[in-house]
Design an enzyme around this catalytic site. Structure first.
Site, PDB file in Angstrom:
ATOM      1  N   TYR A 149       0.819  -1.307  -0.147  1.00 45.94           N
ATOM      2  CA  TYR A 149       0.337  -0.102  -0.017  1.00 45.94           C
ATOM      3  C   TYR A 149       0.668   1.143  -0.153  1.00 45.94           C
ATOM      4  O   TYR A 149       0.445   2.460  -0.309  1.00 45.94           O
ATOM      5  CB  TYR A 149      -0.705  -0.130   1.210  1.00 45.94           C
ATOM      6  CG  TYR A 149      -2.064  -1.147   1.195  1.00 45.94           C
ATOM      7  CD1 TYR A 149      -1.819  -2.271   0.397  1.00 45.94           C
ATOM      8  CD2 TYR A 149      -3.164  -0.997   2.005  1.00 45.94           C
ATOM      9  CE1 TYR A 149      -2.907  -3.150   0.390  1.00 45.94           C
ATOM     10  CE2 TYR A 149      -4.239  -1.904   2.027  1.00 45.94           C
ATOM     11  CZ  TYR A 149      -4.024  -2.928   1.039  1.00 45.94           C
ATOM     12  OH  TYR A 149      -4.885  -4.070   0.941  1.00 45.94           O
ATOM     13  N   LYS A 198       3.361 -15.279   3.168  1.00 41.92           N
ATOM     14  CA  LYS A 198       3.511 -16.103   1.877  1.00 41.92           C
ATOM     15  C   LYS A 198       4.957 -16.658   1.527  1.00 41.92           C
ATOM     16  O   LYS A 198       5.451 -16.242   0.519  1.00 41.92           O
ATOM     17  CB  LYS A 198       2.916 -15.445   0.920  1.00 41.92           C
ATOM     18  CG  LYS A 198       2.589 -16.290  -0.617  1.00 41.92           C
ATOM     19  CD  LYS A 198       1.423 -17.250  -0.387  1.00 41.92           C
ATOM     20  CE  LYS A 198       1.246 -18.118  -1.730  1.00 41.92           C
ATOM     21  NZ  LYS A 198       0.614 -19.333  -1.554  1.00 41.92           N
ATOM     22  N   ASP A 230      -2.940 -18.171   2.361  1.00 42.15           N
ATOM     23  CA  ASP A 230      -4.018 -18.817   1.880  1.00 42.15           C
ATOM     24  C   ASP A 230      -4.667 -19.931   2.605  1.00 42.15           C
ATOM     25  O   ASP A 230      -5.815 -20.136   2.695  1.00 42.15           O
ATOM     26  CB  ASP A 230      -3.556 -19.523   0.296  1.00 42.15           C
ATOM     27  CG  ASP A 230      -2.181 -20.296   0.220  1.00 42.15           C
ATOM     28  OD1 ASP A 230      -1.357 -20.149   1.446  1.00 42.15           O
ATOM     29  OD2 ASP A 230      -1.663 -20.620  -0.502  1.00 42.15           O
ATOM     30  N   ASP A 254      -5.328  -6.542   5.776  1.00 43.89           N
ATOM     31  CA  ASP A 254      -6.681  -6.002   5.180  1.00 43.89           C
ATOM     32  C   ASP A 254      -7.723  -6.968   4.792  1.00 43.89           C
ATOM     33  O   ASP A 254      -8.743  -6.950   5.123  1.00 43.89           O
ATOM     34  CB  ASP A 254      -6.220  -5.190   4.078  1.00 43.89           C
ATOM     35  CG  ASP A 254      -7.224  -4.161   3.366  1.00 43.89           C
ATOM     36  OD1 ASP A 254      -8.494  -4.081   4.171  1.00 43.89           O
ATOM     37  OD2 ASP A 254      -7.329  -3.929   2.368  1.00 43.89           O
ATOM     38  N   ASP A 258     -11.356  -8.445   7.004  1.00 40.98           N
ATOM     39  CA  ASP A 258     -12.726  -8.569   6.642  1.00 40.98           C
ATOM     40  C   ASP A 258     -13.401  -9.931   6.559  1.00 40.98           C
ATOM     41  O   ASP A 258     -14.448  -9.987   7.241  1.00 40.98           O
ATOM     42  CB  ASP A 258     -12.800  -8.002   5.149  1.00 40.98           C
ATOM     43  CG  ASP A 258     -12.980  -6.439   4.869  1.00 40.98           C
ATOM     44  OD1 ASP A 258     -12.314  -5.863   5.596  1.00 40.98           O
ATOM     45  OD2 ASP A 258     -13.633  -6.248   3.851  1.00 40.98           O
TER      46      ASP A 258
END
Ligand code: IPM
Ligand code: MN
Length: 369
Positions: A149, A198, A230, A254, A258
């Site tokens: 970001y 990851k 994942d 992020d 959610d």
């Protein structure tokens, strides 16, 4: 009793932002009356409303006002990315750029997003009974000022082909400071850290893993594990009970927050704190501005109200007052009041609860602090 006075910056923002922030202020005012404190509010513009008023999503004055506050309470920013004229502007002029700039200017690198399943909300949880079990209670610790970001980005034509690039950079210092925060929080909880990365693909994740391991060595009491992102996305719906603190980088946090919010019933319940190295913090619901339901008076103000409670706890050291807000929320849920997003999933169970709007929910909680 120790009476205290605080300067609270208030960013109402866009969409449902003004509606939910108004309710959180109502609850803070009830706290002020009951405990004899004083909250001085200073309104600060950010996001689409700031673009409309000043042409910029966040002005230097707004940053200065935020810095001059003891803490900032925020709603949400942004509009419909398909239809709002804000999204015809260049990316650095859009609402989200204001929020990213605020986080960076105030060095808010640690984002705490608690995801907790209230027993009263089991019926709103989309997971099966046997998966819910005794419920779950996790803290997502998201790195907030690094990674994709904030890296350099560019879109240009390369050999006649449109090409876009985003860069994901992390320094060992950036990783170390968030990892320490994660382990510190775990020490006050169930002493388990799941570091999510990851590392089977990304260099930034391999460095993340190495530094987290170094930090973990200083916390022998904390059990820690590494998990690929994942797999983590899957585990969150398969067995959310296993998690205590999830420690992860900006984009993974992020997305996973959610997801975690939805397994607790609704994103309308999820609060958050964005902290730096001082007592200062920005407190905001994890959810967005929900332009589709803005102005209808149906948004759930609880995430913002709980964010105000986090502000009392982390920035003002008012633990008893923060407890009072959290207890009031539990009480209102126990009495059967629900905004539309946390209504039971099954029709038959709906008659046992009472659906209320944004204002009424705020009134009910304020009356119980
Ligand atoms: C959040 C939001 C922001 C983010 C957006 C609005 C830039 O989605 O706080 O999670 O991605 O951090
Ligand atoms: Mn988000």
């Amino acid at each position: 009793m120790n009476k205290m006075k605080f300067q609270v910056g208030v960013i109402k923002g866009d969409g449902i932002g003004p509606e939910v922030v108004t309710e959180a202020q109502k609850v803070l005012n009830a706290i002020a009356t009951k405990y004899g404190h004083e909250f001085d509010y200073k309104e600060i513009l950010m996001g689409g409303c700031s673009i409309d008023a000043t042409g910029e999503p966040l002005t230097d004055q707004a940053i200065a006002d935020a810095k001059a506050s003891d803490a900032v309470l925020m709603g949400s920013i942004g509009g419909n990315t398909q239809t709002s004229p804000w999204y015809k502007l260049p990316p650095e002029k859009r609402p989200e750029a204001g929020l990213l700039k605020l986080r960076k200017s105030l060095n808010l690198f640690a984002n705490l997003r608690p995801a907790y399943l209230y027993k009263e909300l089991r019926e709103a949880c989309p997971l099966r009974e046997d998966i819910i079990g005794d419920g779950f209670d996790m803290m997502i610790m998201r790195e907030l000022t690094g990674g994709l970001y904030f890296g350099a980005r560019e879109t240009k034509e390369v050999d006649g082909v449109m090409t876009a690039v985003d860069t994901l950079t992390y320094t060992e210092e950036e990783i170390r400071r968030i990892a320490k925060r994660g382990f510190d929080i775990a020490m006050k909880r169930r002493k388990k850290v799941t570091s999510v990365d990851k590392a089977n693909v990304l260099d930034s994740s391999r460095l993340w893993r190495k530094i987290v391991e170094e930090v973990a060595a200083d916390y022998p009491e904390v059990t820690y594990e590494h998990m690929l992102v994942d797999n983590c996305a899957m585990q969150l719906v398969k067995d959310p009970k296993q998690f205590d603190v999830i420690l992860t980088e900006n984009m993974f946090g992020d997305i996973l927050s959610d997801e975690a919010s939805m397994v607790t019933g609704s994103i309308g319940m999820l609060s958050s704190a964005s902290l730096n190295d001082t007592k200062f913090g920005v407190y905001e619901p994890s959810g967005g501005s929900a332009p589709d339901i803005a102005g209808q008076g149906i948004a759930n103000p609880i995430a913002t109200i709980l964010s105000a409670a986090m502000m009392l706890r982390y920035s003002f050291d008012l633990d008893r007052e923060a407890d009072a807000i959290e207890d009031a929320v539990k009480q209102v849920l126990a009495e059967g009041y629900r905004t539309i997003d946390i209504m039971p999933q099954e029709n038959e169970k709906r008659s046992s609860v009472k659906q209320v709007g944004t204002k009424e929910m705020g009134d009910l909680i304020a009356a119980r602090v």
